[in-house]
Motif scaffolding. Structure first.
Motif, PDB file in Angstrom:
ATOM      1  N   PRO A 147       0.818  -1.225   0.000  1.00 18.55           N
ATOM      2  CA  PRO A 147       0.000   0.000   0.000  1.00 18.55           C
ATOM      3  C   PRO A 147       0.851   1.275   0.000  1.00 18.55           C
ATOM      4  CG  PRO A 147      -0.909  -1.603   1.535  1.00 18.55           C
ATOM      5  CD  PRO A 147       0.423  -2.128   1.105  1.00 18.55           C
ATOM      6  N   GLY A 148       1.948   1.272   0.761  1.00 18.90           N
ATOM      7  CA  GLY A 148       2.826   2.436   0.776  1.00 18.90           C
ATOM      8  C   GLY A 148       3.535   2.640  -0.545  1.00 18.90           C
ATOM      9  N   ASP A 182       1.031   4.159  -2.897  1.00 13.84           N
ATOM     10  CA  ASP A 182       0.818   5.558  -2.510  1.00 13.84           C
ATOM     11  C   ASP A 182       1.952   6.449  -3.028  1.00 13.84           C
ATOM     12  OD1 ASP A 182      -0.417   7.758  -0.822  1.00 13.84           O
ATOM     13  OD2 ASP A 182       1.553   7.607   0.114  1.00 13.84           O
ATOM     14  N   LEU A 183       3.192   5.969  -2.928  1.00  6.12           N
ATOM     15  CA  LEU A 183       4.322   6.742  -3.422  1.00  6.12           C
ATOM     16  C   LEU A 183       4.225   6.986  -4.926  1.00  6.12           C
ATOM     17  CD1 LEU A 183       7.635   5.516  -1.701  1.00  6.12           C
ATOM     18  CD2 LEU A 183       6.792   7.864  -1.868  1.00  6.12           C
ATOM     19  N   ASP A 226       1.579   6.891  -6.752  1.00  2.43           N
ATOM     20  CA  ASP A 226       0.440   7.770  -7.007  1.00  2.43           C
ATOM     21  C   ASP A 226       0.798   9.229  -6.721  1.00  2.43           C
ATOM     22  OD1 ASP A 226      -2.280   8.336  -7.646  1.00  2.43           O
ATOM     23  OD2 ASP A 226      -2.732   8.468  -5.501  1.00  2.43           O
ATOM     24  N   ARG A 227       1.493   9.480  -5.625  1.00  2.00           N
ATOM     25  CA  ARG A 227       1.903  10.845  -5.297  1.00  2.00           C
ATOM     26  C   ARG A 227       2.890  11.388  -6.317  1.00  2.00           C
ATOM     27  NH1 ARG A 227       4.162  10.131   0.469  1.00  2.00           N
ATOM     28  NH2 ARG A 227       4.723  12.326   0.224  1.00  2.00           N
ATOM     29  N   ARG A 236       8.087   7.917   3.578  1.00  2.00           N
ATOM     30  CA  ARG A 236       8.381   7.102   2.404  1.00  2.00           C
ATOM     31  C   ARG A 236       8.973   8.018   1.341  1.00  2.00           C
ATOM     32  NH1 ARG A 236       3.117   4.967   4.002  1.00  2.00           N
ATOM     33  NH2 ARG A 236       2.038   6.437   2.614  1.00  2.00           N
ATOM     34  N   TRP A 279      -2.961  -3.613  -8.244  1.00  2.00           N
ATOM     35  CA  TRP A 279      -2.220  -2.659  -7.407  1.00  2.00           C
ATOM     36  C   TRP A 279      -2.013  -1.349  -8.170  1.00  2.00           C
ATOM     37  CZ3 TRP A 279      -1.864  -2.840  -2.448  1.00  2.00           C
ATOM     38  CH2 TRP A 279      -1.841  -4.057  -1.771  1.00  2.00           C
ATOM     39  N   GLY A 318      -4.517   1.559  -8.156  1.00  2.00           N
ATOM     40  CA  GLY A 318      -4.553   2.530  -7.076  1.00  2.00           C
ATOM     41  C   GLY A 318      -3.882   3.840  -7.434  1.00  2.00           C
ATOM     42  N   CYS A 319      -3.268   3.921  -8.602  1.00  2.00           N
ATOM     43  CA  CYS A 319      -2.629   5.152  -9.087  1.00  2.00           C
ATOM     44  C   CYS A 319      -3.569   5.825 -10.087  1.00  2.00           C
ATOM     45  CB  CYS A 319      -1.299   4.831  -9.767  1.00  2.00           C
ATOM     46  SG  CYS A 319      -0.097   4.024  -8.696  1.00  2.00           S
ATOM     47  N   ARG A 320      -3.894   7.086  -9.860  1.00  2.00           N
ATOM     48  CA  ARG A 320      -4.840   7.775 -10.726  1.00  2.00           C
ATOM     49  C   ARG A 320      -4.339   7.867 -12.165  1.00  2.00           C
ATOM     50  NH1 ARG A 320      -5.405  12.381  -6.345  1.00  2.00           N
ATOM     51  NH2 ARG A 320      -3.493  11.302  -5.760  1.00  2.00           N
TER      52      ARG A 320
END
Length: 384
Positions: free
Chosen positions: A222-223, A226-227, A229-230, A283, A320, A323-325
């Protein structure tokens, strides 16, 4: 100080406790030899274990499985060079994975045992560091001539340096310096840089983090998502507008297909477990050696290939990435074209270097993804 007195001094302290220019001077021809206790086990004397203390033969005919299931190339490299966990991934898969091959590849072994630079380098960076006390080479940044944690009066700093010679490596370090202000939300801060006729050096903030685990069921996933995606949310800085992504172009069917890889997103393009690091306080994405401007789905797509190489099915890897836009918003035709081009790219690299087992593993992962997307044949079967 007499020669005899100097010998006595070195028998009482580690050479790395000396200031770096003095330690380098002691290694000059005609001077006495120095060595240090290996910083592992009891030899670490309460300190954290250090990668540079390993022998450099990790994973060659050996591996270790810890009581918690974590696999490393040898007993001493546990918690330093972990490559997977047998509780979530079969041991055979881990031993044949790109992560294991990466830990064994010659560049990394060389990085563990390389010599520190001479006095000229330390004089170059001393205005930024103050008095130097210790330099601990790290295993990250294998394309650099030096990556090390520098303990010093004004630090510590993570220092990345290269010889100042024309070519791609020099250009990549310059790009990393130029892009840092734009990526600081997800990357360690560049605090200073220095150069002369011999060296280019970057001094970063030190973050307490480890490489991420991409294997199935890893709590890191998940982390990691998230990275990535950010990363897709970062605005493109002006400096990167002149860095169009083109490395996949020659593997596209034609220019029309290559145009699908164009865009105005800031790309990292080297998404792998060593470059996405996780710690208790944050992260980060590191090693911005070749940032470019292109289609936003490319970094999530690179994550997909890495996840497949780590043991995920293509379906799970894409789940997985969803989860990234940037992935969710992408045209499936563009992703199909990129999957096909990525398969050709990795196959070309593996064929050029058949001795590099990690390249073959990446080619297999890219091939599996292309088959899943319907843009490549299943081995032994013709496409219908």
């Amino acid at each position: 100080m007499s020669k005899g007195a100097l010998k006595y001094l070195l028998s009482e302290v580690e050479p790395t406790q000396l200031d770096i220019p003095s330690a380098a001077l002691l290694r000059e021809p005609g001077a006495i030899n120095v060595d240090q206790i290996r910083p592992l086990g009891r030899g670490a004397q309460g300190r954290a274990p250090e990668i540079s203390g390993l022998c450099g033969r990790c994973g060659i005919g050996r591996a270790a499985v810890g009581p918690d299931g974590r696999v490393s190339p040898c007993v001493f490299s546990a918690n330093l060079l972990d490559v997977g966990n047998v509780r979530s991934t079969p041991l055979a898969t881990i031993l044949g994975s790109p992560a294991m091959a990466e830990r064994m590849r010659p560049k990394e072994l060389k990085a563990m045992n390389r010599e520190l630079p001479g006095p000229g380098f330390w004089a170059l960076i001393q205005p930024h560091t103050g008095v130097l006390s210790q330099a601990q080479p790290t295993a990250r940044g294998f394309g650099s001539d030096l990556t090390a944690i520098i303990e010093c009066e004004k630090g510590p700093f993570f220092v990345k340096a290269m010889r100042n010679r024309p070519g791609g490596r020099r250009a990549s370090l310059i790009r990393e310096r130029l892009i840092n202000p734009a990526v600081q939300p997800i990357s360690p801060t560049l605090l200073w840089h220095a150069d002369d006729d011999e060296w280019l050096a970057l001094g970063f903030d030190v973050v307490d983090a480890r490489r991420s685990d991409f294997t199935p069921a890893s709590p890191d996933l998940p982390g990691v998502v998230d990275l990535v995606d950010r990363l897709g949310d970062l605005p493109i800085p002006d400096i990167a507008r002149d860095w169009p992504e083109s490395r996949w172009d020659r593997f596209a069917v034609d220019e029309t297909e290559a145009e699908l890889f164009r865009g105005d997103a800031l790309l990292h393009t080297d998404i792998n477990p060593s470059n996405l690091i996780l710690g208790e306080r944050g992260r980060w994405i590191v090693d911005w050696s070749w940032p470019t401007r292109g289609a936003g789905f490319i970094d999530p797509a690179c994550l997909v290939v890495q996840l497949i190489a780590a043991g995920h099915t293509p379906e799970a890897a894409e789940a997985w990435a969803a989860g990234c836009r940037a992935w969710a918003d992408a045209d499936s035709i563009a992703i199909d074209a990129f999957a096909a081009a990525t398969r050709r790219m990795h196959r070309s690299r593996a064929d050029r270097h058949p001795e590099a087992t990690w390249l073959e593993a990446m080619a297999a992962a890219a091939g599996a993804w292309a088959v899943h997307r319907g843009v490549a044949e299943v081995p032994g079967q013709a496409m219908t």
